[in-house]
Design a protein around this motif. Structure first.
Motif, short mmCIF file in Angstrom:
data_model
loop_
_atom_site.label_atom_id
_atom_site.label_comp_id
_atom_site.label_asym_id
_atom_site.label_seq_id
_atom_site.Cartn_x
_atom_site.Cartn_y
_atom_site.Cartn_z
N CYS A 252 0.86 -1.66 -0.07
CA CYS A 252 0.09 -0.01 -0.35
C CYS A 252 0.74 1.45 0.33
O CYS A 252 1.61 1.49 1.06
CB CYS A 252 -1.01 -0.20 1.08
N GLY A 253 0.55 2.28 -0.75
CA GLY A 253 1.46 3.63 -1.32
C GLY A 253 1.27 4.07 -0.33
O GLY A 253 2.42 4.63 0.74
N VAL A 254 0.45 4.32 0.95
CA VAL A 254 -0.30 5.30 2.29
C VAL A 254 1.06 4.55 2.99
O VAL A 254 1.73 5.04 3.95
CB VAL A 254 -0.83 5.31 2.31
N LEU A 255 0.46 3.36 3.59
CA LEU A 255 1.49 2.25 4.62
C LEU A 255 2.64 2.35 4.61
O LEU A 255 3.05 2.63 5.89
CB LEU A 255 1.13 0.71 4.94
N ARG A 256 2.76 1.82 3.04
CA ARG A 256 4.73 2.08 2.85
C ARG A 256 5.46 3.20 3.32
O ARG A 256 6.45 3.19 3.74
CB ARG A 256 4.49 2.05 1.23
N SER A 257 4.77 4.32 2.95
CA SER A 257 5.06 6.01 3.50
C SER A 257 5.31 5.94 5.15
O SER A 257 5.75 6.99 5.21
CB SER A 257 4.11 6.58 2.80
N ILE A 258 3.83 5.64 5.77
CA ILE A 258 4.34 6.20 6.99
C ILE A 258 5.18 4.48 7.72
O ILE A 258 6.00 4.80 8.57
CB ILE A 258 2.42 5.40 7.73
N ALA A 259 5.17 3.39 6.90
CA ALA A 259 5.79 2.45 7.75
C ALA A 259 7.61 3.18 7.49
O ALA A 259 8.30 2.71 8.67
CB ALA A 259 5.93 0.96 6.91
N ARG A 260 7.95 3.68 6.29
CA ARG A 260 9.92 4.02 6.75
C ARG A 260 9.67 5.49 7.52
O ARG A 260 10.82 5.75 7.40
CB ARG A 260 9.81 4.37 4.93
N HIS A 261 8.29 5.93 8.12
CA HIS A 261 8.95 6.84 8.38
C HIS A 261 9.27 6.10 10.10
O HIS A 261 8.75 5.97 10.22
CB HIS A 261 7.70 8.13 9.06
N PRO A 262 10.62 6.98 10.65
CA PRO A 262 10.77 7.48 11.84
C PRO A 262 10.15 7.06 12.99
O PRO A 262 10.31 6.12 13.80
CB PRO A 262 12.03 8.50 11.47
N THR A 263 8.93 8.15 12.87
CA THR A 263 7.39 7.87 13.62
C THR A 263 6.58 7.77 13.68
O THR A 263 5.92 9.11 12.92
CB THR A 263 8.01 9.32 14.55
N PRO A 264 5.87 6.33 12.78
CA PRO A 264 4.75 6.33 12.30
C PRO A 264 3.93 7.12 12.72
O PRO A 264 3.00 7.67 11.84
CB PRO A 264 4.77 4.85 11.88
N ASN A 265 3.21 7.26 14.36
CA ASN A 265 2.83 7.71 14.62
C ASN A 265 1.95 8.87 15.08
O ASN A 265 1.19 9.90 15.14
CB ASN A 265 2.39 7.34 16.23
N THR A 266 3.68 10.22 14.07
CA THR A 266 3.40 11.52 14.29
C THR A 266 2.53 11.32 12.57
O THR A 266 1.96 12.74 12.35
CB THR A 266 4.67 12.37 13.95
N VAL A 267 2.54 10.61 11.38
CA VAL A 267 2.35 10.57 10.48
C VAL A 267 1.03 10.16 10.08
O VAL A 267 0.00 10.15 9.40
CB VAL A 267 3.02 10.76 9.68
N VAL A 268 0.16 9.00 10.76
CA VAL A 268 -0.18 8.40 10.81
C VAL A 268 -2.05 9.31 11.21
O VAL A 268 -1.86 10.09 12.45
CB VAL A 268 -1.03 6.89 10.97
N ARG A 269 -2.81 8.86 10.53
CA ARG A 269 -3.80 9.25 11.43
C ARG A 269 -4.59 7.91 12.40
O ARG A 269 -5.36 7.59 11.61
CB ARG A 269 -5.16 10.44 10.61
N SER A 270 -4.48 8.18 12.86
CA SER A 270 -5.31 7.12 14.12
C SER A 270 -5.37 7.65 15.43
O SER A 270 -4.54 8.30 16.05
CB SER A 270 -4.44 5.73 14.54
N ASP A 271 -6.41 6.79 16.17
CA ASP A 271 -6.86 7.79 17.34
C ASP A 271 -7.26 6.47 18.43
O ASP A 271 -7.34 6.65 19.92
CB ASP A 271 -8.22 7.92 17.55
N PHE A 272 -5.78 5.18 17.38
CA PHE A 272 -5.36 4.63 18.93
C PHE A 272 -4.47 4.42 19.24
O PHE A 272 -3.43 4.71 18.37
CB PHE A 272 -6.65 3.38 19.03
N ARG A 273 -3.72 3.63 20.60
CA ARG A 273 -2.43 3.04 20.54
C ARG A 273 -2.30 1.84 21.28
O ARG A 273 -3.65 1.17 22.02
CB ARG A 273 -1.42 3.93 21.74
#
Ligand code: SF4
Ligand code: SF4
Ligand code: SF4
Length: 360
Positions: A252-273
């Motif tokens: 997935c283009g979106v998840l590939r971009s997020i996964a390679r980010h050093p801090t995925p939780n700062t770039v993803v839109r998610s309200d959970f952990r």
């Protein structure tokens, strides 16, 4: 106008849409456009807006005869380049952004050359744009059962509520997985995985790309996706959601971009952990293998710990924990809700990208 200039003009027009179409030094995005649009199609698309309009308005801006423009617009609809609707008995046409937009509509036409051009464009510009621009294109829809019982959940955060609120359902093939296979990468997971829904009964009947399915089949696809370790994602707004993608961080283009980010939780839109109850953890490591974002590890060989900066709150880890030691909790660092609908998302993103208006 030279052919090169025609595609340059369309690229500029697309970059004026809230979704964006970043330019590159290599010009690969122009070669990608040339693979999708004939020069006269690109020229007409450059004169289009995101709002639906009759052929006459588009023809006037493009300085072409209305009948010729209408014929070309119909061809462009068949080639998945633009959108069509019926307004007051007349056909009206609208420009589509690149992603999410006419890229996904190229499913019946994608070949090895197209896939390679997309890959080069993704690596050179698109990946950064996808991860860094607010509001994000997609939001994560968590596995429902993974959310701790005491947490209040909005209907738009529940995949089953989104499916059950619709009147028609459809499934289509995942262009991301097909594109990755064509460039010799990616995974072997489920290909018929993109779930669409609509408020009008029979909406997908006869649709060649999106095969009509029943509500029960749609709900079953959600379960199948979780079993396959796929992350539910959808448009980053609350109302009017019309699809759930079942994605992986390898295709997935979106998840590939997020996964390679050093801090995925700062770039993803998610309200959970994810949160681990250390007393319940038996250190089996099943969850670690399940997480696509390397967010889990064993603390000194003892219990599982979560790296909150890497957790995107998908909930997949909870589905394999034998002792129910992991649950999802609401993040306290995400205060604002997603934009109310697609229009609000476009307006916010246009503002963020410094566009005067929503790109129309
Ligand atoms: S966004 Fe996800 S499900 Fe949709 S096409 Fe891409 S990988 Fe497939
Ligand atoms: S730890 Fe990994 S699998 Fe679990 S919710 Fe976070 S990102 Fe998803
Ligand atoms: S799956 Fe559950 S028990 Fe196993 S390591 Fe993860 S949290 Fe601990």
């Amino acid at each position: 106008m030279s052919q090169d200039e025609v595609y340059r003009q369309l690229a500029k027009r697309l970059d004026e849409t809230p979704n964006g179409f970043p330019s590159t030094e290599s010009g690969v995005e122009l070669r990608l456009l040339a693979k999708i649009f004939e020069p006269q199609e690109a020229e007409l698309a450059s004169a289009m807006r995101l709002a639906f309009e009759p052929a006459s308005a588009i023809a006037e801006r493009a300085a072409v005869e209305t009948g010729a423009a209408r014929r070309l617009l119909k061809t462009m609809v068949r080639k998945g380049q633009i959108r069509v609707n019926k307004g007051e008995g007349k056909l009206v046409f609208a420009l589509m952004p690149f992603v999410v937009g006419f890229y996904e509509e190229q499913l019946p036409r994608i070949d090895a050359e197209f896939a390679q051009l997309f890959e080069e464009y993704f690596e050179e510009a698109l990946s950064t744009e996808m991860a860094d621009t607010r509001p994000a294109i997609h939001r994560v829809v968590p596995v429902e059962e993974s959310i701790a019982l005491e947490v209040e959940v909005h209907p738009y955060e529940r995949a089953t509520a989104l499916v059950e609120g619709a009147k028609a359902w459809g499934v289509r093939e995942c262009i991301c997985r097909i594109q990755q296979r064509l460039v010799g990468k990616g995974c072997e997971r489920l290909v018929s995985s993109c779930l669409s829904f609509a408020p009008i009964p029979g909406f997908f009947d006869g649709n060649a790309e999106t095969k009509a399915i029943s509500k029960e089949e749609a709900l079953s696809l959600l379960r199948e996706a979780v079993e396959a370790g796929l992350v539910h994602t959808t448009g980053n707004y609350q109302d009017g959601v019309s699809y759930i993608c079942n994605c992986c961080s390898c295709c997935c283009g979106v998840l590939r971009s997020i996964a390679r980010h050093p801090t995925p939780n700062t770039v993803v839109r998610s309200d959970f952990r994810a949160v681990v109850d250390a007393d319940e953890c038996i250190s089996c490591v099943d969850c670690i293998a399940r997480c696509q974002f390397s967010a889990l590890s064993l603390a000194d060989g003892a219990v599982c710990i979560v790296d909150e900066t890497r957790c995107i709150g998908c909930g997949l880890c909870t589905t394999v924990c034998p002792t129910d030691a992991i649950t999802l909790q609401r993040r306290s660092d995400v205060a604002e809700l997603p934009p109310s609908d697609r229009g609000a998302w476009m307006a916010e993103r246009a503002r963020e990208r410094g566009l005067a208006v929503s790109g129309d």
